[in-house]
Each structure stands twice: as structure tokens, then as C-alpha cells.
Design a protein around this motif. Structure first.
Motif, short mmCIF file in Angstrom:
data_model
loop_
_atom_site.label_atom_id
_atom_site.label_comp_id
_atom_site.label_asym_id
_atom_site.label_seq_id
_atom_site.Cartn_x
_atom_site.Cartn_y
_atom_site.Cartn_z
N ASN A 1 0.82 -1.20 0.00
CA ASN A 1 0.00 0.00 0.00
C ASN A 1 0.86 1.26 0.00
N GLY A 2 1.86 1.27 -0.89
CA GLY A 2 2.72 2.44 -1.03
C GLY A 2 3.56 2.71 0.21
N GLY A 3 3.86 1.66 0.97
CA GLY A 3 4.65 1.81 2.18
C GLY A 3 3.84 2.15 3.40
N LEU A 4 2.50 2.14 3.28
CA LEU A 4 1.64 2.57 4.38
C LEU A 4 0.90 1.43 5.08
N ALA A 5 1.11 0.19 4.65
CA ALA A 5 0.42 -0.94 5.29
C ALA A 5 0.93 -1.10 6.72
N ASP A 6 0.10 -1.68 7.57
CA ASP A 6 0.48 -1.91 8.96
C ASP A 6 1.57 -2.97 9.09
N ASP A 7 1.66 -3.87 8.15
CA ASP A 7 2.61 -4.97 8.17
C ASP A 7 3.89 -4.51 7.45
N VAL A 8 5.01 -4.39 8.17
CA VAL A 8 6.25 -3.85 7.62
C VAL A 8 7.37 -4.88 7.76
N GLY A 9 8.03 -5.19 6.63
CA GLY A 9 9.20 -6.05 6.66
C GLY A 9 10.44 -5.20 6.86
N GLN A 10 11.38 -5.68 7.67
CA GLN A 10 12.59 -4.91 7.93
C GLN A 10 13.81 -5.83 7.95
N TRP A 11 14.86 -5.41 7.26
CA TRP A 11 16.12 -6.13 7.20
C TRP A 11 17.22 -5.22 7.74
N SER A 12 17.95 -5.66 8.75
CA SER A 12 19.07 -4.89 9.30
C SER A 12 20.22 -4.91 8.30
#
Length: 185
Positions: free
Chosen positions: A172-183
Motif C-alpha cells: 500500500n505504497g509503504g503505508l500498510a500496517d505490516d512492515v518487513g525490515q532487514w538490518s
């Protein structure tokens, strides 16, 4: 680390001290991660790790893999609306993602808008569709039917001396509640 583990989706229910280098963040924690210093995992580059993500609409699901990070990346071809080549104070970083639509509806959006880079000072940088010699970037819009996949680079323009903390991706253009993150190292 961002305070508390409430709302943090950690495989196997491990305590925050044992959080893997790739994460899925939800709700208020995801919003905090997008706005402040967000190194929520530790370790070397999280490339190769796949994170399943959901969008805000029913049926929106995407498996996202950070495949490779090229830092610095050299500009390639005309720079277009995303701006000229980096100057003495900036550099380009290119992150290669693999996207697989595991949902029941089409994925139809810009991967560049869905990706963000966080530096060690807590600043957040939006993804760009700037071409680099690292490899092919995603087109402005990617459309994937359920089961479809695509791979390409998203570019970030960051200060030359910025320390890298993490790359994030959300539907959703970076606005979804579910966020993937890679250090990042």
C-alpha cells in the motif's frame, strides 16, 4: 531497540533479545519504526531473508526477499524525474528485492514507494526509480497476478557519510500496517 515487544511478530515467540535480523512489524510498532531510529534486529546484512507481508485490503499478500544491497551504486542512463547523479555530499544505494504475490488479488503498485531506508541517525529515505549500474530497477508500477513474481532494484539517495541501519518494505505504497525490515551492517 524500540520499547517493548507488544505487537511484534517474532517467529517462535522468542524474546526481543533473540529477535532475528529480519522482522515483521505491525500497528503502532510499525509506525514508530517508520518515524524514529529503527534498528530492531542485529547482525549482518539480512539479504536472502523472505518476509511474508499483508496489505491493508483483503487478499493482499506478498512474500518479499531482500536479495542484495549495492553500496555505493553508480548512476546509469538518464536520471529523469528522480534527479541527477549524486553530488559530493550524497551517494546512491541500490537494494534488490524479489516480490512474490501469495495473495488472492493482483499486486499493482510501485515497489519504490513501498521501500524505505533507515540510517543510524534515525533518518528515513524514500525509494526511487533511479537507474543504476547495479542492475535493472523496477518499473514505476509492477502488476503481479496471484502466484506471479518480479525482481528488481529500488534506489535510495542518501548522505555520503550516512551509516546504514535497515531497509523496510510495506504494501500500500509503504503505508500498510505490516512492515518487513532487514538490518544492514
Amino acid at each position: 531497540m524500540i520499547g517493548g515487544s507488544e505487537g511484534l511478530c517474532v517467529p517462535g515467540g522468542r524474546a526481543p533479545a533473540q529477535v532475528p535480523r529480519r522482522l515483521r512489524l505491525r500497528g503502532a510498532l510499525a509506525a514508530a519504526a517508520l518515524l524514529g531510529p529503527a534498528l530492531v534486529g542485529a547482525g549482518p546484512d539480512g539479504s536472502g531473508e523472505t518476509v511474508p507481508l499483508a496489505g491493508n485490503e483483503p487478499g493482499q499478500r506478498l512474500d518479499v526477499t531482500l536479495v542484495r544491497v549495492v553500496d555505493p551504486a553508480s548512476p546509469a542512463g538518464p536520471q529523469g524525474p528522480q534527479g541527477p547523479a549524486p553530488d559530493d555530499s550524497t551517494r546512491l544505494l541500490a537494494a534488490r528485492f524479489r516480490l512474490e504475490n501469495t495473495g488472492t488479488v493482483d499486486y499493482n503498485e510501485s515497489p519504490a514507494a513501498a521501500a524505505h531506508l533507515l540510517d543510524t541517525a534515525g533518518k528515513r529515505f524514500a525509494g526511487l526509480n533511479t537507474a543504476t549500474t547495479a542492475g535493472p530497477s523496477f518499473p514505476d508500477t509492477v502488476t503481479l497476478s496471484p502466484g506471479g513474481s518480479a525482481e528488481g532494484f529500488v534506489t535510495f539517495r542518501i548522505p555520503k557519510d550516512a551509516g546504514l541501519a535497515a531497509v523496510q518494505f510495506a504494501l500500500n505504497g509503504g503505508l500498510a500496517d505490516d512492515v518487513g525490515q532487514w538490518s544492514l551492517p
